[in-house]
Design an enzyme around this catalytic site. Structure first.
Site, mmCIF file in Angstrom:
data_model
loop_
_atom_site.group_PDB
_atom_site.id
_atom_site.type_symbol
_atom_site.label_atom_id
_atom_site.label_comp_id
_atom_site.label_asym_id
_atom_site.label_seq_id
_atom_site.Cartn_x
_atom_site.Cartn_y
_atom_site.Cartn_z
ATOM 1 N N HIS A 1 11.458 1.908 2.825
ATOM 2 C CA HIS A 1 11.037 0.504 2.925
ATOM 3 C C HIS A 1 11.810 -0.168 4.071
ATOM 4 O O HIS A 1 11.656 -1.372 4.283
ATOM 5 C CB HIS A 1 11.343 -0.251 1.625
ATOM 6 C CG HIS A 1 10.266 -0.178 0.584
ATOM 7 N ND1 HIS A 1 8.920 -0.202 0.880
ATOM 8 C CD2 HIS A 1 10.339 -0.131 -0.779
ATOM 9 C CE1 HIS A 1 8.218 -0.164 -0.250
ATOM 10 N NE2 HIS A 1 9.050 -0.109 -1.263
ATOM 11 N N GLY B 1 0.804 -1.224 0.000
ATOM 12 C CA GLY B 1 0.000 0.000 0.000
ATOM 13 C C GLY B 1 0.833 1.268 0.000
ATOM 14 O O GLY B 1 0.305 2.356 0.266
ATOM 15 N N THR B 2 2.101 1.145 -0.336
ATOM 16 C CA THR B 2 3.021 2.283 -0.351
ATOM 17 C C THR B 2 2.530 3.413 -1.259
ATOM 18 O O THR B 2 2.466 4.575 -0.862
ATOM 19 C CB THR B 2 4.404 1.829 -0.882
ATOM 20 O OG1 THR B 2 4.709 0.557 -0.342
ATOM 21 C CG2 THR B 2 5.480 2.836 -0.592
ATOM 22 N N TRP C 1 -0.362 4.047 -2.494
ATOM 23 C CA TRP C 1 -1.620 4.624 -1.998
ATOM 24 C C TRP C 1 -1.344 5.552 -0.818
ATOM 25 O O TRP C 1 -1.831 6.689 -0.775
ATOM 26 C CB TRP C 1 -2.539 3.472 -1.585
ATOM 27 C CG TRP C 1 -3.953 3.825 -1.286
ATOM 28 C CD1 TRP C 1 -4.597 5.000 -1.572
ATOM 29 C CD2 TRP C 1 -4.916 2.978 -0.660
ATOM 30 N NE1 TRP C 1 -5.900 4.923 -1.148
ATOM 31 C CE2 TRP C 1 -6.126 3.700 -0.591
ATOM 32 C CE3 TRP C 1 -4.883 1.667 -0.160
ATOM 33 C CZ2 TRP C 1 -7.284 3.159 -0.028
ATOM 34 C CZ3 TRP C 1 -6.039 1.136 0.389
ATOM 35 C CH2 TRP C 1 -7.217 1.867 0.457
ATOM 36 N N ARG D 1 0.220 -5.103 5.216
ATOM 37 C CA ARG D 1 -0.775 -5.848 4.434
ATOM 38 C C ARG D 1 -0.677 -7.331 4.768
ATOM 39 O O ARG D 1 0.410 -7.835 5.107
ATOM 40 C CB ARG D 1 -0.475 -5.642 2.942
ATOM 41 C CG ARG D 1 -1.556 -6.154 2.030
ATOM 42 C CD ARG D 1 -1.207 -5.850 0.575
ATOM 43 N NE ARG D 1 -2.348 -6.112 -0.291
ATOM 44 C CZ ARG D 1 -2.313 -6.016 -1.611
ATOM 45 N NH1 ARG D 1 -1.203 -5.641 -2.216
ATOM 46 N NH2 ARG D 1 -3.381 -6.280 -2.334
ATOM 47 N N ARG E 1 -2.339 -2.826 -9.887
ATOM 48 C CA ARG E 1 -2.739 -4.109 -10.478
ATOM 49 C C ARG E 1 -4.222 -4.330 -10.196
ATOM 50 O O ARG E 1 -5.065 -3.946 -10.968
ATOM 51 C CB ARG E 1 -1.856 -5.237 -9.923
ATOM 52 C CG ARG E 1 -1.909 -6.548 -10.688
ATOM 53 C CD ARG E 1 -1.022 -7.594 -10.056
ATOM 54 N NE ARG E 1 -1.433 -7.905 -8.698
ATOM 55 C CZ ARG E 1 -2.260 -8.895 -8.353
ATOM 56 N NH1 ARG E 1 -2.706 -9.711 -9.281
ATOM 57 N NH2 ARG E 1 -2.608 -9.110 -7.093
ATOM 58 N N LYS E 2 -4.546 -4.887 -9.012
ATOM 59 C CA LYS E 2 -5.972 -5.117 -8.689
ATOM 60 C C LYS E 2 -6.451 -4.239 -7.537
ATOM 61 O O LYS E 2 -7.604 -3.840 -7.497
ATOM 62 C CB LYS E 2 -6.192 -6.582 -8.314
ATOM 63 C CG LYS E 2 -6.118 -7.533 -9.476
ATOM 64 C CD LYS E 2 -6.655 -8.892 -9.065
ATOM 65 C CE LYS E 2 -6.723 -9.831 -10.239
ATOM 66 N NZ LYS E 2 -7.155 -11.173 -9.816
ATOM 67 N N GLY E 3 -5.575 -4.060 -6.538
ATOM 68 C CA GLY E 3 -5.940 -3.197 -5.415
ATOM 69 C C GLY E 3 -7.065 -3.752 -4.563
ATOM 70 O O GLY E 3 -7.938 -2.993 -4.122
ATOM 71 N N SER F 1 1.208 -9.927 -4.751
ATOM 72 C CA SER F 1 1.475 -8.639 -5.388
ATOM 73 C C SER F 1 2.953 -8.534 -5.768
ATOM 74 O O SER F 1 3.308 -8.083 -6.863
ATOM 75 C CB SER F 1 1.080 -7.513 -4.423
ATOM 76 O OG SER F 1 1.214 -6.268 -5.047
HETATM 77 N N1 LIG Z 1 -4.884 3.690 -4.604
HETATM 78 C C1 LIG Z 1 -4.764 2.415 -4.307
HETATM 79 N N2 LIG Z 1 -5.700 1.794 -3.543
HETATM 80 C C2 LIG Z 1 -5.591 0.492 -3.243
HETATM 81 N N3 LIG Z 1 -4.567 -0.294 -3.642
HETATM 82 C C3 LIG Z 1 -3.616 0.276 -4.386
HETATM 83 C C4 LIG Z 1 -3.653 1.648 -4.749
HETATM 84 N N4 LIG Z 1 -2.567 1.916 -5.497
HETATM 85 C C5 LIG Z 1 -1.873 0.783 -5.617
HETATM 86 N N5 LIG Z 1 -2.492 -0.227 -4.968
HETATM 87 C C6 LIG Z 1 -2.092 -1.629 -4.845
HETATM 88 O O1 LIG Z 1 -1.006 -1.723 -3.929
HETATM 89 C C7 LIG Z 1 -0.116 -2.764 -4.356
HETATM 90 C C8 LIG Z 1 1.240 -2.170 -4.647
HETATM 91 O O2 LIG Z 1 1.864 -1.993 -3.411
HETATM 92 P P1 LIG Z 1 2.885 -0.826 -3.129
HETATM 93 O O3 LIG Z 1 2.295 0.450 -3.571
HETATM 94 O O4 LIG Z 1 3.276 -0.977 -1.716
HETATM 95 O O5 LIG Z 1 4.095 -1.212 -4.079
HETATM 96 S S1 LIG Z 1 5.579 -0.625 -3.939
HETATM 97 O O6 LIG Z 1 6.163 -1.226 -2.726
HETATM 98 O O7 LIG Z 1 5.497 0.813 -3.859
HETATM 99 O O8 LIG Z 1 6.265 -1.104 -5.158
HETATM 100 C C9 LIG Z 1 -0.742 -3.377 -5.584
HETATM 101 O O9 LIG Z 1 -1.567 -4.431 -5.099
HETATM 102 P P2 LIG Z 1 -2.021 -5.664 -6.020
HETATM 103 O O10 LIG Z 1 -3.099 -5.137 -6.898
HETATM 104 O O11 LIG Z 1 -2.545 -6.694 -5.070
HETATM 105 O O12 LIG Z 1 -0.830 -6.146 -6.760
HETATM 106 C C10 LIG Z 1 -1.543 -2.211 -6.135
HETATM 107 O O13 LIG Z 1 -2.538 -2.578 -7.023
#
Ligand SMILES: Nc1ncnc2c1ncn2[C@@H]1O[C@H](COP(=O)(O)OS(=O)(=O)O)[C@@H](OP(=O)(O)O)[C@H]1O
Length: 343
Positions: A146, A79-80, A82, A167, A304-306, A175
């Site tokens: 991180h 969730g970084t 986000w 998470r 990706r899916k979120g 993910s």
């Molecule tokens: N706005 C928002 N709301 C909800 N979820 C979101 C959002 N933006 C990114 N994502 C989902 O977060 C996953 C990516 O994680 P990170 O952002 O921590 O990745 S990173 O560490 O910065 O590379 C990745 O999860 P998965 O979909 O399960 O792969 C993203 O889809």
């Protein structure tokens, strides 16, 4: 651990041991099977080698923390992106109202707006120049990491406000595997042949970037319990369920809580909406842009899916049980559980 140090830790004071600013990286255990980076095990965590050689030393020696700094901390794929968007949109809402058409988040990926400190030091041509650039940023600075809590510079732990997001590990693994397969070529690596089964076995063994995932989470959950004014511990799943409430907690913690008038004007909803998965994913910059920062990753790869629970589409029930048991055993007696919604 001696009594004085144990007492200081209980009180949340920074441990008094001298901090290493150069690292004997070559003698640390090496893991090369997790694309895209070689990892080294340092103080219980698998950290990218380059981060240990240059990132952590730079962070410790060339970063001067301020009490007004806000550091966003997360295990990768938790969730970084986000959290960066939400924190930025909230903290800077006076200068950039979330409903404005030219809001920075409509023009740039959250990772280009809120930088990772240790990654920037790891990849900087000159640590001194980067240190000066960070020094020149106006307060309150919004930065990201991180690194686990216990590996942050002592003065950062003692002085800054830290927001962590965690998470459920099975979803973080899914993910991570999906991301690595897409992103590894950008780092010159080949992850096409990296099967989910391989990733799963390594992850269960704690071997993934910044793993073990559950120890990382425990590190921040304990820090949050010891020092609630310094560390806010958020959960990705709770943010999905009640984004407004979690956003308001985040704002209060950053000392920029939403006023009643703002709530009535819909500012909270505007921030939630601006930073929602669908909104961010579909912005032109996130559909077709590439990170301007030090990591050559396509912006689209961060979306990706979120959702919560996608692990069901990748793991057999037996695999899920195996990982759950590993996590449960490791966390036993810690007071933290991924199944406890109130944690
Ligand atoms: N706005 C928002 N709301 C909800 N979820 C979101 C959002 N933006 C990114 N994502 C989902 O977060 C996953 C990516 O994680 P990170 O952002 O921590 O990745 S990173 O560490 O910065 O590379 C990745 O999860 P998965 O979909 O399960 O792969 C993203 O889809």
């Amino acid at each position: 651990m001696d009594h004085r140090r144990a007492q200081q830790q209980q009180q949340g004071a920074a441990a008094p041991e001298p901090e290493e600013t150069t690292m004997e990286v070559d003698s640390l255990p090496l893991e090369t099977r997790c694309p895209p980076f070689p990892l080294r095990q340092y103080k219980g965590f698998w950290i990218p080698e380059l981060t240990l050689r240059r990132g952590v030393p730079g962070f410790r020696s060339r970063f001067t923390p301020r009490p007004t700094d806000i550091i966003l901390a997360s295990f990768p794929k938790s969730g970084t992106t986000w959290l960066k968007a939400l924190a930025f949109a909230t903290l800077r809402r006076a200068a950039h109202p979330p409903s404005f058409a030219d809001h920075p988040l409509r023009r740039a990926n959250p990772h280009d707006i809120v930088r990772f400190v240790e990654t920037d030091f790891a990849r900087a041509e000159s640590a001194d120049e980067l240190g000066d650039d960070l020094e020149a940023l106006p307060s309150p600075r919004l930065l990201a990491t991180h690194l686990p809590h216990s590996l942050l510079p002592q003065r950062v732990r003692a002085m800054c406000k830290i927001v962590s997001v965690s998470r459920e590990p099975k979803d973080a693994l899914v993910s991570w595997w999906n991301f690595v397969r897409k992103a590894a070529p950008a780092f010159g690596g080949d992850a096409a042949a990296f099967t989910f089964e391989e990733a799963f076995d390594l992850f269960c063994d704690g071997r993934c970037v910044y793993g073990p995932a559950w120890m990382y989470t425990l590190d921040y959950s304990e820090a949050g319990r010891r020092r609630p004014g310094n560390v806010l511990f958020l959960r990705y799943e709770k943010m999905l369920l009640q984004p407004r409430d979690e956003l308001k907690r985040l704002a209060e913690f950053m000392e920029c809580g939403f006023s009643v008038k703002e709530e009535q004007r819909g500012v909270v909803d505007d921030v939630v909406e601006l930073c929602s998965f669908d909104k961010l994913k579909n912005m032109e910059v996130n559909r077709n842009g590439t990170g301007k920062g030090k990591l050559p990753v396509e912006n689209a790869d961060f979306f990706r899916k979120g959702v919560a629970g996608d692990w069901r589409n990748h793991m057999t029930p037996e695999m899920a049980q195996r990982l759950d048991k590993i996590v449960q055993d490791a966390l036993q007696g810690s007071g933290f559980s991924f199944n406890d919604d109130s944690a």
